[in-house]
Design a protein around this motif. Structure first.
Motif, PDB file in Angstrom:
ATOM      1  N   ALA A   1       0.773  -1.285   0.070  1.00  0.00           N
ATOM      2  CA  ALA A   1       0.021   0.287   0.196  1.00  0.00           C
ATOM      3  C   ALA A   1       0.867   1.291  -0.009  1.00  0.00           C
ATOM      4  CB  ALA A   1      -0.792   0.115   1.232  1.00  0.00           C
ATOM      5  N   THR A   2       0.443   2.348  -0.575  1.00  0.00           N
ATOM      6  CA  THR A   2       1.313   3.455  -0.756  1.00  0.00           C
ATOM      7  C   THR A   2       0.194   4.388   0.134  1.00  0.00           C
ATOM      8  OG1 THR A   2       2.196   3.161  -2.888  1.00  0.00           O
ATOM      9  CG2 THR A   2       2.070   5.328  -2.156  1.00  0.00           C
ATOM     10  N   VAL A   3       0.951   5.185   1.019  1.00  0.00           N
ATOM     11  CA  VAL A   3       0.204   6.199   1.998  1.00  0.00           C
ATOM     12  C   VAL A   3       1.023   7.473   1.441  1.00  0.00           C
ATOM     13  CG1 VAL A   3       0.077   6.989   4.254  1.00  0.00           C
ATOM     14  CG2 VAL A   3      -0.081   4.587   3.716  1.00  0.00           C
ATOM     15  N   ARG A   4       0.127   8.510   0.957  1.00  0.00           N
ATOM     16  CA  ARG A   4       0.570   9.686   0.675  1.00  0.00           C
ATOM     17  C   ARG A   4      -0.018  10.717   1.536  1.00  0.00           C
ATOM     18  NH1 ARG A   4      -1.200   7.678  -4.331  1.00  0.00           N
ATOM     19  NH2 ARG A   4       0.271   6.627  -5.580  1.00  0.00           N
ATOM     20  N   TRP A   5       0.635  11.906   1.781  1.00  0.00           N
ATOM     21  CA  TRP A   5       0.203  13.043   2.728  1.00  0.00           C
ATOM     22  C   TRP A   5       1.155  13.971   1.990  1.00  0.00           C
ATOM     23  CZ3 TRP A   5       2.980  16.442   5.435  1.00  0.00           C
ATOM     24  CH2 TRP A   5       2.449  17.303   6.277  1.00  0.00           C
ATOM     25  N   SER A   6       0.491  15.294   2.230  1.00  0.00           N
ATOM     26  CA  SER A   6       1.187  16.611   1.762  1.00  0.00           C
ATOM     27  C   SER A   6       0.579  17.628   2.313  1.00  0.00           C
ATOM     28  CB  SER A   6       1.398  16.865   0.090  1.00  0.00           C
ATOM     29  OG  SER A   6       0.094  17.007  -0.205  1.00  0.00           O
ATOM     30  N   ARG A   7       1.613  18.619   3.061  1.00  0.00           N
ATOM     31  CA  ARG A   7       1.223  19.649   3.754  1.00  0.00           C
ATOM     32  C   ARG A   7       0.393  20.576   2.788  1.00  0.00           C
ATOM     33  NH1 ARG A   7       3.442  24.683   4.569  1.00  0.00           N
ATOM     34  NH2 ARG A   7       5.567  24.090   3.349  1.00  0.00           N
ATOM     35  N   GLN A   8      -0.574  21.347   3.187  1.00  0.00           N
ATOM     36  CA  GLN A   8      -1.238  22.533   2.445  1.00  0.00           C
ATOM     37  C   GLN A   8      -0.401  23.687   2.563  1.00  0.00           C
ATOM     38  OE1 GLN A   8      -4.139  21.950   1.368  1.00  0.00           O
ATOM     39  NE2 GLN A   8      -4.123  19.850   1.625  1.00  0.00           N
ATOM     40  N   PRO A   9      -0.354  24.125   1.331  1.00  0.00           N
ATOM     41  CA  PRO A   9       0.701  25.410   1.163  1.00  0.00           C
ATOM     42  C   PRO A   9       0.671  26.351   2.224  1.00  0.00           C
ATOM     43  CG  PRO A   9      -0.493  25.086  -1.046  1.00  0.00           C
ATOM     44  CD  PRO A   9      -0.997  24.070   0.364  1.00  0.00           C
ATOM     45  N   ASP A  10      -0.730  26.539   2.819  1.00  0.00           N
ATOM     46  CA  ASP A  10      -0.843  27.832   4.051  1.00  0.00           C
ATOM     47  C   ASP A  10      -0.468  27.063   5.279  1.00  0.00           C
ATOM     48  OD1 ASP A  10      -3.272  26.116   3.588  1.00  0.00           O
ATOM     49  OD2 ASP A  10      -4.737  28.084   3.982  1.00  0.00           O
TER      50      ASP A  10
ATOM     51  N   VAL B   1      -5.518  14.766   6.770  1.00  0.00           N
ATOM     52  CA  VAL B   1      -5.993  13.869   6.031  1.00  0.00           C
ATOM     53  C   VAL B   1      -5.068  13.599   4.646  1.00  0.00           C
ATOM     54  CG1 VAL B   1      -7.720  13.993   3.998  1.00  0.00           C
ATOM     55  CG2 VAL B   1      -8.048  15.279   6.345  1.00  0.00           C
ATOM     56  N   HIS B   2      -5.101  12.358   4.204  1.00  0.00           N
ATOM     57  CA  HIS B   2      -4.032  11.669   3.369  1.00  0.00           C
ATOM     58  C   HIS B   2      -4.898  10.667   2.560  1.00  0.00           C
ATOM     59  CE1 HIS B   2      -3.970   9.207   7.218  1.00  0.00           C
ATOM     60  NE2 HIS B   2      -3.645   8.381   6.401  1.00  0.00           N
ATOM     61  N   GLU B   3      -4.119   9.873   1.702  1.00  0.00           N
ATOM     62  CA  GLU B   3      -4.665   8.807   0.712  1.00  0.00           C
ATOM     63  C   GLU B   3      -3.802   7.619   0.693  1.00  0.00           C
ATOM     64  OE1 GLU B   3      -5.124  10.305  -2.993  1.00  0.00           O
ATOM     65  OE2 GLU B   3      -3.327   9.561  -3.664  1.00  0.00           O
ATOM     66  N   TRP B   4      -4.847   6.506   0.647  1.00  0.00           N
ATOM     67  CA  TRP B   4      -4.073   5.191   0.753  1.00  0.00           C
ATOM     68  C   TRP B   4      -4.304   4.871  -0.677  1.00  0.00           C
ATOM     69  CZ3 TRP B   4      -7.153   2.717   5.427  1.00  0.00           C
ATOM     70  CH2 TRP B   4      -6.722   3.113   6.610  1.00  0.00           C
ATOM     71  N   ALA B   5      -3.231   4.252  -1.330  1.00  0.00           N
ATOM     72  CA  ALA B   5      -3.020   3.590  -2.728  1.00  0.00           C
ATOM     73  C   ALA B   5      -3.113   2.089  -2.735  1.00  0.00           C
ATOM     74  CB  ALA B   5      -2.566   4.636  -3.532  1.00  0.00           C
ATOM     75  N   PHE B   6      -3.678   1.235  -3.353  1.00  0.00           N
ATOM     76  CA  PHE B   6      -3.160   0.036  -3.513  1.00  0.00           C
ATOM     77  C   PHE B   6      -2.951  -0.611  -4.692  1.00  0.00           C
ATOM     78  CE2 PHE B   6      -6.186   0.877   0.164  1.00  0.00           C
ATOM     79  CZ  PHE B   6      -5.515   0.268   1.396  1.00  0.00           C
ATOM     80  N   ASP B   7      -2.133  -1.716  -4.717  1.00  0.00           N
ATOM     81  CA  ASP B   7      -1.778  -2.267  -6.014  1.00  0.00           C
ATOM     82  C   ASP B   7      -2.644  -2.523  -7.071  1.00  0.00           C
ATOM     83  OD1 ASP B   7      -2.878  -4.559  -4.839  1.00  0.00           O
ATOM     84  OD2 ASP B   7      -1.032  -5.495  -4.644  1.00  0.00           O
ATOM     85  N   GLY B   8      -4.055  -2.790  -6.664  1.00  0.00           N
ATOM     86  CA  GLY B   8      -4.903  -2.871  -7.620  1.00  0.00           C
ATOM     87  C   GLY B   8      -5.636  -1.874  -8.336  1.00  0.00           C
TER      88      GLY B   8
ATOM     89  N   ALA C   1      -7.173   0.886  -6.370  1.00  0.00           N
ATOM     90  CA  ALA C   1      -8.207   1.579  -5.432  1.00  0.00           C
ATOM     91  C   ALA C   1      -7.349   2.596  -4.767  1.00  0.00           C
ATOM     92  CB  ALA C   1      -8.546   0.470  -4.573  1.00  0.00           C
ATOM     93  N   VAL C   2      -7.951   3.750  -4.510  1.00  0.00           N
ATOM     94  CA  VAL C   2      -7.378   4.817  -3.748  1.00  0.00           C
ATOM     95  C   VAL C   2      -8.352   5.236  -2.737  1.00  0.00           C
ATOM     96  CG1 VAL C   2      -6.693   7.372  -3.842  1.00  0.00           C
ATOM     97  CG2 VAL C   2      -6.077   5.681  -5.495  1.00  0.00           C
ATOM     98  N   VAL C   3      -8.044   5.291  -1.376  1.00  0.00           N
ATOM     99  CA  VAL C   3      -9.154   5.762  -0.441  1.00  0.00           C
ATOM    100  C   VAL C   3      -8.487   6.849   0.473  1.00  0.00           C
ATOM    101  CG1 VAL C   3      -9.973   4.709   1.551  1.00  0.00           C
ATOM    102  CG2 VAL C   3      -9.507   3.162  -0.174  1.00  0.00           C
ATOM    103  N   ALA C   4      -9.439   7.691   0.734  1.00  0.00           N
ATOM    104  CA  ALA C   4      -9.191   8.801   1.623  1.00  0.00           C
ATOM    105  C   ALA C   4      -9.007   8.253   2.964  1.00  0.00           C
ATOM    106  CB  ALA C   4     -10.390   9.894   1.330  1.00  0.00           C
ATOM    107  N   ALA C   5      -8.175   8.829   3.738  1.00  0.00           N
ATOM    108  CA  ALA C   5      -7.777   8.324   4.857  1.00  0.00           C
ATOM    109  C   ALA C   5      -7.387   9.410   5.867  1.00  0.00           C
ATOM    110  CB  ALA C   5      -6.521   7.270   4.811  1.00  0.00           C
ATOM    111  N   SER C   6      -7.787   9.350   7.155  1.00  0.00           N
ATOM    112  CA  SER C   6      -7.556  10.462   8.318  1.00  0.00           C
ATOM    113  C   SER C   6      -7.725  10.014   9.326  1.00  0.00           C
ATOM    114  CB  SER C   6      -8.847  11.207   8.158  1.00  0.00           C
ATOM    115  OG  SER C   6      -8.921  12.092   9.153  1.00  0.00           O
TER     116      SER C   6
END
Length: 152
Positions: free
Chosen positions: A6-15, A26-33, A35-40
């Protein structure tokens, strides 16, 4: 042996200052098949707007993972025993509390499966055996120290 990614992605809001602690988690989970899921984080732990109550939090994902694994083995063992299942629904619940060492942990997961059988349902003892067998086989339950109980 198999690998699961699984790939977990987060980035800081510019402000967002970040150092003040008031940044979005808030971040996202991306899976090898694909699917991308909103995570928090859970809003019980990190209040909105730094969390998103509509997203999946790690604790919910943990409970769902235990429930899903148990269900998949239960369905297979029921099939092998010659039973036909029409529906399986589980209102699983995990309890977050301090463990024996005083650390916060998911200490219990209770599965509450409701099963609709096609034709004659097995008796209660046979259903209990299927649940026990599914629990023993579940990769996720075998991977954690959390108490997992089943209340059909």
């Amino acid at each position: 042996m198999s690998s699961h990614c699984a790939t977990v992605r987060w980035s800081r809001q510019p402000d967002a200052a970040f150092t003040d602690g008031r940044y979005s988690r808030v971040h996202e989970w991306a899976f090898d098949g694909g699917a991308v899921v909103a995570a928090s984080p859970s809003p019980h732990i990190v209040p909105p707007p730094m969390s998103d109550p509509s997203a999946i939090d790690p604790e919910e994902a943990f409970v769902a993972s235990v429930s899903s694994c148990h269900m998949l083995f239960f369905l297979d063992f029921a099939r092998r025993a010659g039973h036909v299942i029409d529906t399986y629904a589980d209102d699983a619940e995990g309890m977050m509390e301090k463990d024996g060492e005083g650390r916060m942990a998911m200490t219990r997961v209770t599965l509450r499966p409701r099963i609709a059988w096609s034709g004659e349902a097995p008796d209660a003892a046979a259903i209990a055996r299927l649940h026990h067998k599914a629990h023993d086989a579940c990769f996720i339950a075998n991977s954690v120290k959390t108490l997992v109980s089943v209340e059909p």
